[in-house]
Scaffold this active site. Structure first.
Site, PDB file in Angstrom:
ATOM      1  N   LYS A 108       0.848  -1.194   0.000  1.00 21.51           N
ATOM      2  CA  LYS A 108       0.000   0.000   0.000  1.00 21.51           C
ATOM      3  C   LYS A 108       0.880   1.239   0.000  1.00 21.51           C
ATOM      4  CE  LYS A 108      -3.906   1.894   2.623  1.00 21.51           C
ATOM      5  NZ  LYS A 108      -4.751   1.698   3.804  1.00 21.51           N
TER       6      LYS A 108
ATOM      7  N   SER B 149      -9.523   1.557   2.855  1.00 17.73           N
ATOM      8  CA  SER B 149      -8.711   2.357   1.986  1.00 17.73           C
ATOM      9  C   SER B 149      -7.629   1.575   1.238  1.00 17.73           C
ATOM     10  CB  SER B 149      -8.049   3.493   2.767  1.00 17.73           C
ATOM     11  OG  SER B 149      -7.246   2.980   3.783  1.00 17.73           O
TER      12      SER B 149
ATOM     13  N   SER C 213      -9.603  -0.822   6.956  1.00 17.79           N
ATOM     14  CA  SER C 213      -9.001  -0.638   5.639  1.00 17.79           C
ATOM     15  C   SER C 213      -8.287  -1.825   5.030  1.00 17.79           C
ATOM     16  CB  SER C 213      -8.045   0.553   5.672  1.00 17.79           C
ATOM     17  OG  SER C 213      -8.800   1.729   5.876  1.00 17.79           O
TER      18      SER C 213
END
Lengths: 504, 103
Positions: free
Chosen positions: A93, A168, A192
């Site tokens: 990420k 996210s 997330s």
């Protein structure tokens, strides 16, 4: 070079390298039938071909990946320094610092920022010989539940491109689901990792707060942030977890406890006899999609079939979890994002006269609307006159929520709940009403408030979109969660289902 | 300010907060934020249903108490690497425009 290769592994013929689990990929590399470099090239080619439609990657670190793959090949040649992750490609990420590789948090304010250091999690993966393919898309600074708040572009759910991948860590989950990386490092502050894992039909783990070092993780909410892996099976997740977990002197909140060999614990087949599972009644109420509920209840019955006892429990303060979570998030995020000021790094708007102009214009240009909204609300919640009524109040109710879990864990070993009230919603469906988006987090945020771990595994499909089951445990209970998930996956095949683009 | 009072959000409040947060909002952004904030804060007032008089705040997230280390010098970041990220640098310094002093 095509990713399609015919070869046999354990008397099974697999057409495509991306179909293999981490363990099978490792065996293939160890047999030297395929080199780590060939494998990495195959993934890079697949990314080039499919990612323009999915848009999971922000940066593809091709040169670095090939260099790491060649290093891995050296290890396979000499037989030294081999680990289960040697030569295995992965994505991370874009909030996880990677030395010399853009780390943007999907924000214009960090669009060209290259850290001069690796986060500890990345450093640990480097030492195993894993191969970094690139950095994945996210909601800007982790602020969102759909990846629509990315400052660059939205990621598409590989199961249906009109739908969100969740957020996210949407890019991370989508990449794994579409076979664009065997595993990924995501990050979970308020669901997330779990939500995108659920929406994309992959396995994801929110680790105990402090289990994995946060050094190098660009912080959103210092009290909640956790790094956690996603992959296509619980066993694969365990392999990654044991590589990245552990105390780090550079993260004073990292836990001192030693790291078990999580994958070893999964090798002996076991039933779940004696395990007490709780179903919190507040998580199974109106608003939960009927098919999601059916899938969850079926999955729970299957876990009962493995010997577990299931009972209803109560987490009475559940309805307050969202306001508590968001108030603390707004406050801590506004503080953490004060560092983006155009002075030492990142975007810097120098058109004005004074330093104040640099601050104002840099932040106005560099931050997206949701980020600004949250910074504003946080500044408000912490300001004189409002601090007690909002921030302090939220921290007090947080204690009550933690106590709810503590009580529940006196009669249960683990809790099972849905991950989200629905399957992945359509792109654009919730983005115009921020409050609507916040409410979709109802099943996931309480876990972050308590700092406890939670695993999500696929447990159904509805209208072509995956459904996930969340298994929650007390602090440092990852071994138990992985065992439950692994046993469930040995009896079911939801985690082996793939989106239509899988065979492309 | 009583816990039971509902905050009235207006453009003036939004502008004050924006200034504290060092955000140079446009007129349009300011206007958009007003009803959004009002809705969000109204929703959050649900917390007032709970009596938390004798409940301690959950400030500590970590299992650890004060963590310290020996005061030993370790390797630090080479200055050139650090300055490579700076928008403007000169010699060993990060360069910024002058701080504006209000008269």
């Amino acid at each position: 070079m095509s990713s399609s290769r015919a070869f046999t592994l354990n008397n099974r013929s697999a057409m495509d390298l991306h179909e293999l689990s981490i363990q099978d990929t490792h065996e293939l590399l160890a047999s030297r039938e395929v080199s780590a470099e060939e494998l990495t090239r195959a993934y890079l080619e697949r990314i080039r071909r499919l990612d323009p439609q999915i848009k999971s990657y922000v940066t593809i670190s091709e040169e670095l990946a090939l260099g790491q793959a060649r290093e891995a090949d050296k290890r396979f040649k000499t037989g030294e320094g081999l680990t289960p992750l040697t030569g295995i490609p992965y994505s991370a990420k874009d909030s996880i610092s990677t030395r010399g590789v853009n780390t943007t948090c999907s924000s214009k304010i960090l669009e060209n920022y290259k850290p001069f250091y690796d986060s500890t999690a990345i450093k640990k993966l480097k030492s195993t010989g894993a191969v970094l393919l690139g950095k994945t898309n996210m909601d800007e600074f982790g602020m969102g539940s759909s990846t629509e708040n990315s400052g660059f572009f939205t990621t598409h759910n590989p199961w249906n491109f009109d739908h969100v991948p969740g957020g996210s860590s949407g890019g991370s989950a989508a990449a794994v689901a579409a076979g664009l990386a065997p595993f990924t490092l995501g990050e979970d502050t308020g669901g997330s990792v779990r939500m995108p894992a659920s929406f994309c039909g992959v396995t994801g783990l929110k680790t105990t707060y402090g289990r994995v070092s946060r050094y190098g993780l660009i912080p959103l909410v210092s009290s909640f942030d956790t790094i956690g892996p996603m992959a296509r099976s619980v066993y694969d997740v365990a392999l990654v977890l044991e590589a990245i977990a552990g105390h780090d002197p550079r993260d004073s909140t990292s836990r001192m406890e030693s790291v078990p060999r999580y994958s070893e614990g999964l090798k002996k087949p076991e039933n779940l006899r004696g395990l007490r599972i709780g179903m919190p009644k507040e998580y199974f109420v109106e608003g939960l999609d009927a098919e999601v509920e059916t899938s969850l209840r079926t999955a729970i019955r299957q876990i009962e079939g493995l010997g577990a006892e299931v009972a209803e429990v109560s987490l009475p303060h559940t309805q307050y979890a969202i306001p508590v979570y968001y108030l603390i998030l707004f406050a801590e995020a506004s503080s953490n994002l004060a560092k983006y000021d155009g002075v030492r790094f990142g975007l810097s708007e120098r058109g004005g006269d004074s330093l104040m102009d640099v601050y104002l214009k840099t932040r106005e240009t560099g931050f997206g609307p949701e980020t600004k909204r949250r910074i504003m609300l946080g500044t408000f919640a912490l300001s004189a006159g409002y601090y007690d009524a909002y921030y302090l109040k939220a921290q007090k109710v947080r204690t009550l929520i933690r106590q709810d879990f503590q009580s529940a864990f006196q009669t249960c070993d683990a809790l099972i709940t849905p991950v989200a009230p629905t399957t992945a919603f359509r792109i654009g469906e919730k983005i115009s009403n921020p409050l609507d988006m916040y409410l979709s987090d109802v099943h996931v945020v309480a876990v972050n408030l308590a700092g406890i771990p939670a695993l999500t595994v696929p447990c159904g499909i509805s209208n072509g979109l995956p459904i996930g089951m969340q298994i929650i445990g007390p602090h440092l209970s990852e071994e138990m969660l992985l065992r439950i998930g692994h046993m469930y996956q040995s009896q079911t095949d939801w985690h082996t289902k793939h989106p239509p683009c899988w065979n492309d | 300010m009583s816990q039971k009072e509902e905050i009235q959000v207006d453009e003036k409040l939004v502008r004050e907060i924006a200034s504290l947060a060092r955000l140079d909002l446009t007129e349009e952004e300011t206007a958009t934020f007003v009803p959004q904030f009002q809705d969000i804060l109204k929703y959050f007032s649900i917390l007032n249903e709970l009596d938390t008089e004798n409940v301690p705040p959950a400030y500590l997230s970590s299992a650890n108490k004060s963590v310290t280390r020996e005061d030993e010098i370790e390797e630090s970041v080479p200055t050139e690497e650090f300055l490579a990220n700076a928008p403007q640098a000169k010699d060993d310094y990060v360069v910024i425009p002058r701080v504006h002093i209000e008269q």
